[in-house]
Design a protein around this motif. Structure first.
Motif, PDB file in Angstrom:
ATOM      1  N   GLN A 176     -26.271  44.853  59.640  1.00  0.00           N
ATOM      2  CA  GLN A 176     -25.334  43.989  59.554  1.00  0.00           C
ATOM      3  C   GLN A 176     -24.117  44.356  60.557  1.00  0.00           C
ATOM      4  O   GLN A 176     -23.068  44.774  59.752  1.00  0.00           O
ATOM      5  CB  GLN A 176     -24.986  42.600  58.781  1.00  0.00           C
ATOM      6  CG  GLN A 176     -24.574  41.185  58.772  1.00  0.00           C
ATOM      7  CD  GLN A 176     -25.137  40.263  60.058  1.00  0.00           C
ATOM      8  OE1 GLN A 176     -26.529  40.136  59.805  1.00  0.00           O
ATOM      9  NE2 GLN A 176     -24.291  39.780  60.757  1.00  0.00           N
ATOM     10  N   VAL A 177     -23.020  43.644  61.371  1.00  0.00           N
ATOM     11  CA  VAL A 177     -21.870  44.320  61.965  1.00  0.00           C
ATOM     12  C   VAL A 177     -21.042  42.872  62.084  1.00  0.00           C
ATOM     13  O   VAL A 177     -20.712  42.532  63.164  1.00  0.00           O
ATOM     14  CB  VAL A 177     -21.899  45.135  62.660  1.00  0.00           C
ATOM     15  CG1 VAL A 177     -19.637  45.515  62.718  1.00  0.00           C
ATOM     16  CG2 VAL A 177     -22.118  46.509  62.444  1.00  0.00           C
ATOM     17  N   GLY A 178     -20.214  42.349  60.552  1.00  0.00           N
ATOM     18  CA  GLY A 178     -19.532  41.032  61.205  1.00  0.00           C
ATOM     19  C   GLY A 178     -20.527  39.806  61.170  1.00  0.00           C
ATOM     20  O   GLY A 178     -20.835  39.860  60.514  1.00  0.00           O
ATOM     21  N   ASP A 179     -20.531  39.228  62.008  1.00  0.00           N
ATOM     22  CA  ASP A 179     -21.929  38.135  62.356  1.00  0.00           C
ATOM     23  C   ASP A 179     -22.439  38.429  63.882  1.00  0.00           C
ATOM     24  O   ASP A 179     -23.408  37.592  63.740  1.00  0.00           O
ATOM     25  CB  ASP A 179     -20.890  36.952  62.899  1.00  0.00           C
ATOM     26  CG  ASP A 179     -20.114  37.257  64.624  1.00  0.00           C
ATOM     27  OD1 ASP A 179     -19.995  38.589  64.940  1.00  0.00           O
ATOM     28  OD2 ASP A 179     -19.294  36.737  64.908  1.00  0.00           O
ATOM     29  N   LYS A 180     -22.837  39.792  63.431  1.00  0.00           N
ATOM     30  CA  LYS A 180     -23.535  39.975  64.421  1.00  0.00           C
ATOM     31  C   LYS A 180     -24.654  41.823  64.218  1.00  0.00           C
ATOM     32  O   LYS A 180     -24.312  42.404  63.540  1.00  0.00           O
ATOM     33  CB  LYS A 180     -23.118  41.374  66.183  1.00  0.00           C
ATOM     34  CG  LYS A 180     -22.227  40.439  66.992  1.00  0.00           C
ATOM     35  CD  LYS A 180     -21.348  40.827  67.937  1.00  0.00           C
ATOM     36  CE  LYS A 180     -20.555  40.021  68.999  1.00  0.00           C
ATOM     37  NZ  LYS A 180     -20.276  40.453  70.140  1.00  0.00           N
ATOM     38  N   LEU A 181     -25.814  41.614  64.910  1.00  0.00           N
ATOM     39  CA  LEU A 181     -27.477  42.658  64.726  1.00  0.00           C
ATOM     40  C   LEU A 181     -26.795  43.644  65.234  1.00  0.00           C
ATOM     41  O   LEU A 181     -27.586  43.559  66.491  1.00  0.00           O
ATOM     42  CB  LEU A 181     -27.926  41.961  63.820  1.00  0.00           C
ATOM     43  CG  LEU A 181     -28.706  40.567  62.637  1.00  0.00           C
ATOM     44  CD1 LEU A 181     -29.627  40.814  62.763  1.00  0.00           C
ATOM     45  CD2 LEU A 181     -28.797  41.790  61.030  1.00  0.00           C
ATOM     46  N   ILE A 182     -26.850  45.034  64.317  1.00  0.00           N
ATOM     47  CA  ILE A 182     -27.015  46.068  65.928  1.00  0.00           C
ATOM     48  C   ILE A 182     -28.056  46.797  65.602  1.00  0.00           C
ATOM     49  O   ILE A 182     -28.631  46.956  64.490  1.00  0.00           O
ATOM     50  CB  ILE A 182     -25.350  46.867  65.977  1.00  0.00           C
ATOM     51  CG1 ILE A 182     -24.580  47.304  64.820  1.00  0.00           C
ATOM     52  CG2 ILE A 182     -24.158  46.446  66.343  1.00  0.00           C
ATOM     53  CD1 ILE A 182     -23.633  48.601  65.029  1.00  0.00           C
TER      54      ILE A 182
END
Length: 290
Positions: A246-252
């Motif tokens: 999880q990076v901020g509101d995104k999954l990378i």
């Protein structure tokens, strides 16, 4: 050709108004400074291939040598070359070539993505060092061939495959530049000492009537079946070592590159050991068998 393509793709381009992002179907505000992660290299390749096809139309007429003679189905498939498999040394060579072609695809399919992911600038540029190394060692092949013989040249090539993957694995995190460059520069030994030496070996084992079929058979085993399996397997391994963070509101997606490169390193090392124990035949520079 490889070097020119690498420089063309690897150099950062100064563009205005997100032209790269638009042409690559990325968001217009995407921060793209290189064409490497875009579809533009594919477009360049498509144009180059079209021009090459047009150029081929002006080549001299080259009718087949056996024109007008009956053609056997076995001739088309090069089945005469299979007779060489009755020789233990040639059979081991073919199997070893097939097996080493599998970890080879890890390099071709993922090195550029790996270098970009760990922050190497102009990655495609850096990869051309491998072709420069290949050119240099190709000039030295006759000298090494005369001194080492077929078996030890092939083993050195296999050992360098294992070594380069280990260098990538331990140079990935934290990024150790000299390991990465060393792994790329080993490409010359990896490719020349195994594949070019292998082609020379086949030329000496096959008589002129089946030489072309024998070279085609090796190409089918390595660039065909081995590369197909390697491409599939490298994708499976890449997925297995990828996790989502999880990076901020995104999954990378985050790839564990150390684990990824250890798989082909172990595979190449295993093939090297099996080949060293099984391959007995040596051919010197005059084509005589030791």
């Amino acid at each position: 050709g490889w070097i020119v393509a690498g420089f063309l793709v690897g150099k950062q381009l100064k563009v205005l108004d997100g032209a790269i992002a638009v042409s690559a179907m990325l968001p217009a505000n995407a921060d793209v400074k290189s064409i490497e992660p875009t579809s533009i290299p594919m477009l360049i390749a498509a144009v180059a291939q079209a021009l090459l096809g047009i150029y081929c139309l002006v080549l001299p007429h080259t009718p087949p040598k056996n024109r007008g003679q009956a053609v056997k189905f076995g001739d088309v498939l090069g089945l005469d070359a299979l007779k060489l498999m009755k020789q233990w040394s040639f059979a081991v060579f073919v199997i070893g070539s097939f097996l080493i072609a599998i970890p080879l695809q890890f390099y071709y399919n993922y090195t550029n993505a790996f270098l970009n992911a760990i922050g190497v600038e102009h990655a495609a540029d850096k990869m051309t060092f491998g072709q420069m190394s290949e050119f240099f060692f190709m000039l030295l092949i006759p000298m090494f061939f005369a001194r080492l013989g077929v078996k030890y040249m092939l083993l050195v090539g296999m050992a360098c495959w294992a070594a380069r993957y280990a260098l990538f694995a331990f140079g990935a995190d934290p990024k150790v530049d000299w390991m990465l460059y060393a792994g790329i520069l080993l490409h010359g030994i990896c490719y020349d000492f195994f594949f070019v030496t292998g082609q020379m070996y086949v030329d000496r084992k096959a008589n002129p009537s089946i030489r072309g079929a024998a070279q085609g058979f090796i190409a089918f085993a390595t660039l065909g079946v081995g590369s197909f399996i390697g491409a599939e397997l490298s994708g499976i391994v890449q997925q297995a070592v990828t996790t989502q963070q999880q990076v901020g509101d995104k999954l990378i997606d985050v790839v564990n590159w150390r684990d990824f490169w250890l798989y082909p390193a172990a595979g190449a090392a295993a093939v090297m050991v099996l080949f060293a124990l099984s391959f007995r035949d040596q051919v010197d520079v005059d084509g005589k068998h030791a």
